[in-house]
Scaffold this motif. Structure first.
Motif, PDB file in Angstrom:
ATOM      1  N   ASP A  55       0.892  -1.212   0.091  1.00  0.00           N
ATOM      2  CA  ASP A  55      -0.155   0.248   0.120  1.00  0.00           C
ATOM      3  C   ASP A  55       0.803   1.249  -0.109  1.00  0.00           C
ATOM      4  O   ASP A  55       0.890   2.211  -0.731  1.00  0.00           O
ATOM      5  CB  ASP A  55      -0.783   0.100   1.219  1.00  0.00           C
ATOM      6  CG  ASP A  55      -1.907  -0.835   1.183  1.00  0.00           C
ATOM      7  OD1 ASP A  55      -2.211  -1.423  -0.074  1.00  0.00           O
ATOM      8  OD2 ASP A  55      -2.429  -1.659   2.303  1.00  0.00           O
ATOM      9  N   VAL A  56       1.763   1.147   0.889  1.00  0.00           N
ATOM     10  CA  VAL A  56       2.688   2.459   1.106  1.00  0.00           C
ATOM     11  C   VAL A  56       3.514   2.574  -0.224  1.00  0.00           C
ATOM     12  O   VAL A  56       3.905   3.823  -0.594  1.00  0.00           O
ATOM     13  CB  VAL A  56       3.656   2.424   2.297  1.00  0.00           C
ATOM     14  CG1 VAL A  56       4.801   3.363   2.346  1.00  0.00           C
ATOM     15  CG2 VAL A  56       2.811   2.560   3.589  1.00  0.00           C
ATOM     16  N   ASP A  57       4.195   1.582  -0.840  1.00  0.00           N
ATOM     17  CA  ASP A  57       4.990   1.786  -1.852  1.00  0.00           C
ATOM     18  C   ASP A  57       4.318   2.095  -3.083  1.00  0.00           C
ATOM     19  O   ASP A  57       4.652   2.857  -4.041  1.00  0.00           O
ATOM     20  CB  ASP A  57       5.641   0.252  -2.221  1.00  0.00           C
ATOM     21  CG  ASP A  57       6.711   0.078  -1.168  1.00  0.00           C
ATOM     22  OD1 ASP A  57       7.181   0.971  -0.349  1.00  0.00           O
ATOM     23  OD2 ASP A  57       7.266  -1.111  -1.112  1.00  0.00           O
ATOM     24  N   GLY A  58       3.139   1.630  -3.191  1.00  0.00           N
ATOM     25  CA  GLY A  58       2.257   1.940  -4.358  1.00  0.00           C
ATOM     26  C   GLY A  58       1.869   3.293  -4.423  1.00  0.00           C
ATOM     27  O   GLY A  58       1.629   4.131  -5.466  1.00  0.00           O
ATOM     28  N   PHE A  59       1.511   3.781  -2.936  1.00  0.00           N
ATOM     29  CA  PHE A  59       1.245   5.405  -2.940  1.00  0.00           C
ATOM     30  C   PHE A  59       2.258   6.275  -3.225  1.00  0.00           C
ATOM     31  O   PHE A  59       1.914   7.082  -3.961  1.00  0.00           O
ATOM     32  CB  PHE A  59       0.696   5.613  -1.467  1.00  0.00           C
ATOM     33  CG  PHE A  59       0.205   6.938  -1.092  1.00  0.00           C
ATOM     34  CD1 PHE A  59      -0.809   7.668  -1.600  1.00  0.00           C
ATOM     35  CD2 PHE A  59       1.309   7.693  -0.194  1.00  0.00           C
ATOM     36  CE1 PHE A  59      -0.957   9.037  -1.205  1.00  0.00           C
ATOM     37  CE2 PHE A  59       0.980   9.081  -0.260  1.00  0.00           C
ATOM     38  CZ  PHE A  59      -0.015   9.497  -0.391  1.00  0.00           C
ATOM     39  N   VAL A  60       3.729   5.780  -2.646  1.00  0.00           N
ATOM     40  CA  VAL A  60       4.605   6.746  -3.142  1.00  0.00           C
ATOM     41  C   VAL A  60       4.983   6.770  -4.475  1.00  0.00           C
ATOM     42  O   VAL A  60       5.331   7.779  -5.149  1.00  0.00           O
ATOM     43  CB  VAL A  60       5.731   6.293  -2.339  1.00  0.00           C
ATOM     44  CG1 VAL A  60       7.041   6.962  -2.408  1.00  0.00           C
ATOM     45  CG2 VAL A  60       5.640   6.362  -0.710  1.00  0.00           C
ATOM     46  N   SER A  61       4.711   5.579  -5.138  1.00  0.00           N
ATOM     47  CA  SER A  61       4.918   5.595  -6.710  1.00  0.00           C
ATOM     48  C   SER A  61       3.783   6.454  -7.363  1.00  0.00           C
ATOM     49  O   SER A  61       4.229   7.056  -8.228  1.00  0.00           O
ATOM     50  CB  SER A  61       4.758   4.029  -7.217  1.00  0.00           C
ATOM     51  OG  SER A  61       5.862   3.157  -6.532  1.00  0.00           O
ATOM     52  N   ALA A  62       2.748   6.355  -6.736  1.00  0.00           N
ATOM     53  CA  ALA A  62       1.712   7.243  -7.496  1.00  0.00           C
ATOM     54  C   ALA A  62       1.902   8.785  -7.036  1.00  0.00           C
ATOM     55  O   ALA A  62       1.620   9.548  -8.045  1.00  0.00           O
ATOM     56  CB  ALA A  62       0.358   6.744  -6.958  1.00  0.00           C
ATOM     57  N   LEU A  63       2.404   9.148  -6.023  1.00  0.00           N
ATOM     58  CA  LEU A  63       2.653  10.420  -5.832  1.00  0.00           C
ATOM     59  C   LEU A  63       3.753  10.915  -6.657  1.00  0.00           C
ATOM     60  O   LEU A  63       3.936  12.061  -7.214  1.00  0.00           O
ATOM     61  CB  LEU A  63       3.085  10.460  -4.420  1.00  0.00           C
ATOM     62  CG  LEU A  63       3.404  11.635  -3.717  1.00  0.00           C
ATOM     63  CD1 LEU A  63       2.335  12.858  -4.123  1.00  0.00           C
ATOM     64  CD2 LEU A  63       3.816  11.665  -2.176  1.00  0.00           C
ATOM     65  N   SER A  64       4.908  10.289  -6.692  1.00  0.00           N
ATOM     66  CA  SER A  64       6.246  10.372  -7.575  1.00  0.00           C
ATOM     67  C   SER A  64       5.417  10.711  -9.070  1.00  0.00           C
ATOM     68  O   SER A  64       6.015  11.447  -9.608  1.00  0.00           O
ATOM     69  CB  SER A  64       7.129   9.038  -7.583  1.00  0.00           C
ATOM     70  OG  SER A  64       8.185   9.531  -8.430  1.00  0.00           O
TER      71      SER A  64
END
Length: 372
Positions: A355-364
């Motif tokens: 969840d966290v890594d997917g969110f950070v990727s989407a944010l990036s």
């Protein structure tokens, strides 16, 4: 002053794994199992059941033999009940300007507890003796509501955590001024996990008079409790007997405040589950760890500015509104302070590394697209 703006509703049927609130998370399987175990045969109503009796024993293990627990439905109810238990009709409450009781409870302390809130601006959501004194005046002046209770939150609305020493400084000062201290513990478990200490180390051992213990944000379906740590601080029961009447007084107030559950075993069972085998602590540690991972990943991105050092399961950041709107279509989260472009990201007991890594990727990706 913060403002909360609801994220857009997800498309029908789409799986949602967001960072809007730890209230978004489901019920922990161990809590659900306890509800099933409680749903057997008949039990006495209104707290005279075996689950509530078991809860009292677990609470005394965590907070000491003097502690008495009063299960309630929700956090606002816990806060209002606790304040009522500590306040004379002319009493007022000193709290941080960012406090949940001031910002997010629809005026319930004023409407239901009929009290005055004296607020103090803070940089990090935490009160100090010096900040308390900004409002702790007019004692004996008949024209001013009398400062009677200092309210602090653990974790604060800004995601910061009081150390035991900081709590002791507040309680010593408040008591020296004739005031009692209430700790809003909606995320008490996350604070203990962050501090690496027992619940009692920064509550009863640090001089707190009454505390709430939040379950809903930590895997419960809907269960909180008010825990009286110092019976002498609570309003007298019938006949003015404090030790004998403190529990009665809170019991009467709980009923009058519409927080007395008839089938209380189902509220107590959830809290029993959390307090058994340290489920409360395991879940809180996980949520905090996920917030630290999120802060490290998002904070390293150009275009994201963290506004507080994350200490528990909350991350506050300044983010371009266009970028925020883009990311929010996949990962719901709240705006926090709209004029500042500040947003809030919360993690929970069921947040995963994916969840966290997917969110950070989407944010990036959103930040990169915004720079094109």
């Amino acid at each position: 002053m913060h403002e909360l703006r609801l994220p857009d509703a997800p498309a029908e049927g789409r799986r949602v794994r967001g960072f809007a609130s730890d209230n978004y998370a489901g019920v922990h399987p161990e809590v659900l199992a306890a509800l099933g175990q409680a749903n057997v045969d008949h039990e006495p109503a209104y707290g005279d059941d075996s689950w509530t009796a078991r809860l009292q024993g677990l609470v005394r293990t965590e907070f000491g033999e003097q502690a008495e627990a009063f299960p309630v439905f929700n956090g606002t109810g816990a806060n209002v009940l606790a304040l009522q238990a500590l306040l004379a009709p002319w009493g007022a409450v000193i709290c941080a300007e960012s406090a949940h009781i001031h910002q997010d409870e629809g005026g319930a302390p004023e409407r239901i507890a009929h009290t005055k809130l004296y607020t103090v601006p803070t940089e990090d959501g935490k009160l100090t003796p010096e900040l308390i004194d900004l409002q702790a005046h007019g004692i004996g002046f008949v024209h001013r509501a009398q400062p009677a209770v200092v309210e602090i939150a653990q974790v604060t609305e800004l995601g910061t955590v009081y150390t035991a020493e900081e709590v002791r400084a507040v309680t010593d000062h408040a008591h020296s001024r004739g005031m009692s201290v209430y700790m809003d513990g909606a995320r008490l478990a996350n604070a203990a996990a962050a501090l690496g200490s027992s619940l009692r180390s920064f509550t009863v051992d640090a001089g707190v008079d009454v505390v709430s213990f939040g379950g809903t944000k930590n895997g419960a379906l809907g269960a909180e409790m008010v825990v009286v740590l110092n019976p002498d601080a609570v309003l007298s029961g019938p006949g003015g007997r404090r030790h004998e009447g403190a529990g009665q007084a809170v019991g009467y107030l709980r009923k009058a405040s519409m927080q007395l559950a008839s089938k209380m075993r189902f509220v107590s069972a959830q809290l029993v589950a959390l307090l058994t085998d340290e489920l409360w602590l395991r879940s809180a540690r996980h949520a905090n760890t996920m917030a630290a991972r999120l802060a490290a990943g998002a904070g390293a991105l150009d275009g994201v500015t963290l506004t507080q050092t994350p200490q528990a399961n909350q991350v506050l950041a300044v983010l371009d509104p266009t970028v925020a709107a883009d990311v929010r279509t996949a990962y719901p989260f709240y705006d926090w302070d709209v004029p500042r472009n500040e947003v809030r990201w919360m993690t929970s007991w069921d947040t995963t590394e994916q969840d966290v890594d997917g969110f950070v990727s989407a944010l990036s990706a959103a930040l990169s697209a915004g720079r094109v």
